[in-house]
Design an enzyme around this catalytic site. Sequence first.
Site, mmCIF file in Angstrom:
data_model
loop_
_atom_site.group_PDB
_atom_site.id
_atom_site.type_symbol
_atom_site.label_atom_id
_atom_site.label_comp_id
_atom_site.label_asym_id
_atom_site.label_seq_id
_atom_site.Cartn_x
_atom_site.Cartn_y
_atom_site.Cartn_z
ATOM 1 N N SER A 102 41.716 33.633 30.214
ATOM 2 C CA SER A 102 42.547 33.770 31.613
ATOM 3 C C SER A 102 43.669 32.742 31.724
ATOM 4 O O SER A 102 44.549 32.785 30.892
ATOM 5 C CB SER A 102 41.603 33.698 32.661
ATOM 6 O OG SER A 102 42.043 34.305 33.737
ATOM 7 N N ASP A 243 45.630 36.649 30.867
ATOM 8 C CA ASP A 243 44.975 38.075 30.474
ATOM 9 C C ASP A 243 45.536 39.145 31.599
ATOM 10 O O ASP A 243 44.815 40.123 31.402
ATOM 11 C CB ASP A 243 43.470 37.981 30.071
ATOM 12 C CG ASP A 243 42.813 37.660 31.695
ATOM 13 O OD1 ASP A 243 43.367 37.109 32.761
ATOM 14 O OD2 ASP A 243 41.654 37.950 31.644
ATOM 15 N N ASP A 245 44.864 39.606 34.436
ATOM 16 C CA ASP A 245 43.692 40.496 35.488
ATOM 17 C C ASP A 245 44.290 39.583 36.895
ATOM 18 O O ASP A 245 43.547 40.001 37.842
ATOM 19 C CB ASP A 245 42.224 40.272 35.191
ATOM 20 C CG ASP A 245 42.088 38.718 35.079
ATOM 21 O OD1 ASP A 245 42.803 37.769 35.254
ATOM 22 O OD2 ASP A 245 40.699 38.600 34.857
#
Length: 444
Positions: A102, A243, A245
């Site tokens: 992430s 990533d 998100d």
Amino acid sequence: MTRKFFGTDGIRGRTNQMPMTAAMALRVGQAAGAHFQRGQHRHRVVIGKDTRLSGYMMESALISGFTSVGVDVVMVGPVPTPAVALLARSMRADLGVMISASHNPFEDNGIKLFGPDGYKLSDADEAAIEARLDHEPKLVAPCDIGRARKIEDARGRYIHAAKATFPDGLRLDGLKVVIDCANGAAYQVAPAALWELGAEVVAIGVSPNGLNINDGCGSTRPEELRKKVVEEGAHIGIALDGDADRLIVVDEKGAIVDGDQLMALIATRWHRRGILRGGGLVATVMSNLGLERYMEGQGLALVRTRVGDRYVLEAMRANDYNVGGEQSGHIILTDYATTGDGLVAALQVLACLVEQEKPASEMLRLFEPLPQLLKNVRFAGGAPLEADTVKSAIASAELKLQGKGRLVIRKSGTEPLIRVMAEGEDPALVEELVDSICEAVRAA
């Protein structure tokens, strides 16, 4: 049950140190593959990754693990985490795997697992997979070993799905957008989707080299984005994390807009359109008290959960909410996705910008947040929050707040950090309390 390897967002750590070793990735592939072999069909897993150098190593190890227990592998290359969730479901896979840490630096990596429905695994599934790690796997016969192949249209599938969430009849023509992709997983798909919807796109953080993901860029380091928006005279700036998100927005003046304001904007727009479900939104204990007061003023609820987008999603699914997320920018819109999706959330914000025809600085400031300060203290081991001195510092801070603010002190689920947050009417007092607790944690 206490989990040994799984945190709030899968398994994560420094690469080539436990648990982020190739050997461990192979075992996770074997354990997860065996756990999800349900039914008599040919079993399949979709594997995506971000742009970290270690992604190649982890991908190869996972493929070895899955194929050794008879699971076929579909590799989709560098794509956002929500793309893996989408593809796992649309391709009728038994499992989806995203190799990413992430927003962490390139030295770290992680393994996120999604079930066949596209949702992150339940605690029970993660516990069952962990239990399998302690036993030798049952390897299949040579004729039953899984096959691995790569598909080339994964990014195109995701772009199409993301664009389909943008309201019919709207376009981004005439809008100048700066997007920072953090040299991460969305470096190709996000600029392409915005351009295809009509925007004039200025893209930064789109030159990954394996070592520069989240390095001075992206949602956790938006300084370069702020400068670029002002330099370019852009209408808005969008920052994703490694990533993709997570989403943070920058207005035309270069001011940062966090997830609390974005959730408020989306929820109230959906409420006006009659499509908001649950009568409000779901957020975590970290969201600002200003958001809670604003939602109440709109006749809407704010339901709080513990930190972690998985817990937000659990509450959303249990009570039929369709907007939720975290102050950090994980925004979950369950009408469109089964996990946080930075690009999809950004498209909802851009739709508001087009519809309202107001400057972003005006549109995105829906409430005045209370002074809030968050600091992190890194620790090497032990349980500093159990120390009497730390407990005493926390109790003293709560007494000084006298019910006019909040404290949230917790251990990170993804890094060896103690996170200390205070919120209240008096910014000087907030800073004093955070510093005193951080000092107690360091001493402990």
